[in-house]
Structures are given as structure tokens and as C-alpha cells.
Design a protein around this motif. Sequence first.
Motif, PDB file in Angstrom:
ATOM      1  N   GLY A  42      41.213  47.851  32.204  1.00  0.00           N
ATOM      2  CA  GLY A  42      41.696  46.603  31.650  1.00  0.00           C
ATOM      3  C   GLY A  42      41.472  45.384  32.519  1.00  0.00           C
ATOM      4  N   GLN A  43      40.786  45.579  33.639  1.00  0.00           N
ATOM      5  CA  GLN A  43      40.546  44.457  34.538  1.00  0.00           C
ATOM      6  C   GLN A  43      39.049  44.194  34.690  1.00  0.00           C
ATOM      7  OE1 GLN A  43      42.687  44.583  38.244  1.00  0.00           O
ATOM      8  NE2 GLN A  43      44.534  45.439  37.297  1.00  0.00           N
ATOM      9  N   GLU A  44      38.734  43.007  35.157  1.00  0.00           N
ATOM     10  CA  GLU A  44      37.341  42.655  35.370  1.00  0.00           C
ATOM     11  C   GLU A  44      36.804  43.305  36.643  1.00  0.00           C
ATOM     12  OE1 GLU A  44      37.402  38.231  33.263  1.00  0.00           O
ATOM     13  OE2 GLU A  44      36.880  38.443  35.376  1.00  0.00           O
ATOM     14  N   ARG A  45      35.503  43.385  36.720  1.00  0.00           N
ATOM     15  CA  ARG A  45      34.868  43.885  37.932  1.00  0.00           C
ATOM     16  C   ARG A  45      35.159  42.952  39.095  1.00  0.00           C
ATOM     17  NH1 ARG A  45      29.014  45.042  35.095  1.00  0.00           N
ATOM     18  NH2 ARG A  45      29.668  46.841  33.858  1.00  0.00           N
ATOM     19  N   GLU A  46      35.402  43.529  40.236  1.00  0.00           N
ATOM     20  CA  GLU A  46      35.729  42.754  41.429  1.00  0.00           C
ATOM     21  C   GLU A  46      34.811  43.163  42.572  1.00  0.00           C
ATOM     22  OE1 GLU A  46      39.490  41.977  44.494  1.00  0.00           O
ATOM     23  OE2 GLU A  46      39.425  43.785  43.263  1.00  0.00           O
ATOM     24  N   GLY A  47      34.082  42.217  43.105  1.00  0.00           N
ATOM     25  CA  GLY A  47      33.282  42.495  44.283  1.00  0.00           C
ATOM     26  C   GLY A  47      34.192  42.828  45.447  1.00  0.00           C
ATOM     27  N   VAL A  48      33.849  43.866  46.194  1.00  0.00           N
ATOM     28  CA  VAL A  48      34.674  44.315  47.307  1.00  0.00           C
ATOM     29  C   VAL A  48      34.026  43.971  48.640  1.00  0.00           C
ATOM     30  CG1 VAL A  48      35.643  46.341  48.437  1.00  0.00           C
ATOM     31  CG2 VAL A  48      35.707  46.166  45.952  1.00  0.00           C
ATOM     32  N   ALA A  49      32.763  44.330  48.789  1.00  0.00           N
ATOM     33  CA  ALA A  49      32.063  44.102  50.054  1.00  0.00           C
ATOM     34  C   ALA A  49      30.566  44.047  49.798  1.00  0.00           C
ATOM     35  CB  ALA A  49      32.382  45.212  51.055  1.00  0.00           C
ATOM     36  N   SER A  50      29.895  43.294  50.643  1.00  0.00           N
ATOM     37  CA  SER A  50      28.438  43.209  50.544  1.00  0.00           C
ATOM     38  C   SER A  50      27.844  43.283  51.941  1.00  0.00           C
ATOM     39  CB  SER A  50      28.006  41.914  49.858  1.00  0.00           C
ATOM     40  OG  SER A  50      28.336  40.787  50.663  1.00  0.00           O
ATOM     41  N   ILE A  51      26.591  43.695  51.986  1.00  0.00           N
ATOM     42  CA  ILE A  51      25.879  43.723  53.254  1.00  0.00           C
ATOM     43  C   ILE A  51      24.471  43.201  53.002  1.00  0.00           C
ATOM     44  CG2 ILE A  51      25.213  46.155  53.011  1.00  0.00           C
ATOM     45  CD1 ILE A  51      25.728  46.346  56.111  1.00  0.00           C
ATOM     46  N   PRO A  87      48.247  51.028  46.353  1.00  0.00           N
ATOM     47  CA  PRO A  87      48.081  51.359  44.935  1.00  0.00           C
ATOM     48  C   PRO A  87      47.182  50.382  44.188  1.00  0.00           C
ATOM     49  CG  PRO A  87      50.345  51.727  45.583  1.00  0.00           C
ATOM     50  CD  PRO A  87      49.667  51.089  46.761  1.00  0.00           C
ATOM     51  N   GLU A  88      47.202  49.125  44.577  1.00  0.00           N
ATOM     52  CA  GLU A  88      46.367  48.129  43.892  1.00  0.00           C
ATOM     53  C   GLU A  88      44.886  48.311  44.192  1.00  0.00           C
ATOM     54  OE1 GLU A  88      49.031  47.545  45.784  1.00  0.00           O
ATOM     55  OE2 GLU A  88      48.705  45.874  47.194  1.00  0.00           O
ATOM     56  N   ASP A  89      44.549  49.196  45.119  1.00  0.00           N
ATOM     57  CA  ASP A  89      43.148  49.514  45.388  1.00  0.00           C
ATOM     58  C   ASP A  89      42.609  50.566  44.423  1.00  0.00           C
ATOM     59  OD1 ASP A  89      43.951  49.306  48.864  1.00  0.00           O
ATOM     60  OD2 ASP A  89      42.845  47.817  47.683  1.00  0.00           O
ATOM     61  N   SER A  90      43.474  51.149  43.640  1.00  0.00           N
ATOM     62  CA  SER A  90      43.056  52.181  42.690  1.00  0.00           C
ATOM     63  C   SER A  90      42.084  51.589  41.672  1.00  0.00           C
ATOM     64  CB  SER A  90      44.270  52.765  41.965  1.00  0.00           C
ATOM     65  OG  SER A  90      45.144  53.400  42.870  1.00  0.00           O
ATOM     66  N   ALA A  91      40.935  52.223  41.524  1.00  0.00           N
ATOM     67  CA  ALA A  91      39.900  51.735  40.611  1.00  0.00           C
ATOM     68  C   ALA A  91      38.720  52.682  40.668  1.00  0.00           C
ATOM     69  CB  ALA A  91      39.446  50.330  41.001  1.00  0.00           C
ATOM     70  N   MET A  92      37.768  52.447  39.769  1.00  0.00           N
ATOM     71  CA  MET A  92      36.471  53.091  39.886  1.00  0.00           C
ATOM     72  C   MET A  92      35.636  52.214  40.809  1.00  0.00           C
ATOM     73  SD  MET A  92      34.813  55.782  38.757  1.00  0.00           S
ATOM     74  CE  MET A  92      35.284  56.225  37.082  1.00  0.00           C
ATOM     75  N   TYR A  93      35.050  52.828  41.806  1.00  0.00           N
ATOM     76  CA  TYR A  93      34.251  52.095  42.775  1.00  0.00           C
ATOM     77  C   TYR A  93      32.773  52.386  42.539  1.00  0.00           C
ATOM     78  CZ  TYR A  93      38.278  50.640  45.511  1.00  0.00           C
ATOM     79  OH  TYR A  93      39.450  50.036  45.936  1.00  0.00           O
ATOM     80  N   TYR A  94      31.989  51.320  42.524  1.00  0.00           N
ATOM     81  CA  TYR A  94      30.562  51.426  42.282  1.00  0.00           C
ATOM     82  C   TYR A  94      29.796  50.797  43.446  1.00  0.00           C
ATOM     83  CZ  TYR A  94      32.078  51.960  37.401  1.00  0.00           C
ATOM     84  OH  TYR A  94      32.683  52.366  36.229  1.00  0.00           O
TER      85      TYR A  94
END
Length: 125
Positions: A42-51, A87-94
Motif C-alpha cells: 500500500g505504499q510507494e517505492r522508496e529509494g533506500v541507498a545508492s552507489i 518495524p517500519e523497515d519491513s518491506a520487499m527490498y529490490y
Amino acid sequence: QVQLAESGGGSVQAGGSLRLSCTASGLTSSTFCMGWFRQAPGQEREGVASIDSDGRERYADSVQGRFTVSRHNAKNTLYLQMNSLQPEDSAMYYCAASAGCVMALVSAIPTFDTRGQGTQVTVSS
């Protein structure tokens, strides 16, 4: 054709750690950016980290100081070390990649065309 495969997700309690891996195959360009994004239901994709191509790291404010992105070029593998999980880190990570890229903002990671199937991270309180 570049293919990405994530692994390392799982379930942990708050305060725990996980290390995600992303192995790239078919990546022939010597210049590319990679990164991680996540999406919770139910949430938008969120960028976490880049290199960047030169190894510069960038992080979302929400994970700064807790997550570390790294890559092993010889192994074509990207990592995400996640500490002090909440808990707020729970998500599918891509993981995602962009060949020919020199610099990538974290916010751009979810827009990369090449991405893996994702790995689930669940953090319980």
C-alpha cells in the motif's frame, strides 16, 4: 541482458540485523550505478541507498547511520547491511542497476529499468 537476483531477506526482531545480497549477471558495462529500494504494501517505492560508478554511497534519511551499501565489482555483487532494524523497515527490498550511469540519487533508484524480483524483510516489535 542484465539480470539481478536478491537474497538474504528474512524475519528479525526490532534491533536486529540482516545482510541483503544482489548478484548481477550479464553486466558488461564498466560504468554503472546500483542501489536498493523497498516497497511496503500500500505504499510507494522508496529509494533506500545508492552507489555510484566510483563507489560513492548515498542513503535515504530514514536509514542513514543504520544501513550500509557496498559492492564487490569482481563478483558483480551488491550488498546492503541493515542494522538496528525497526518495524517500519519491513518491506520487499529490490536491487536495481543502470548501465552507463555515473551518479545516481537515492530517489532515482526505484526508476531504474533493471531490477530483481525482491526479497522480503519483516521486522517484528
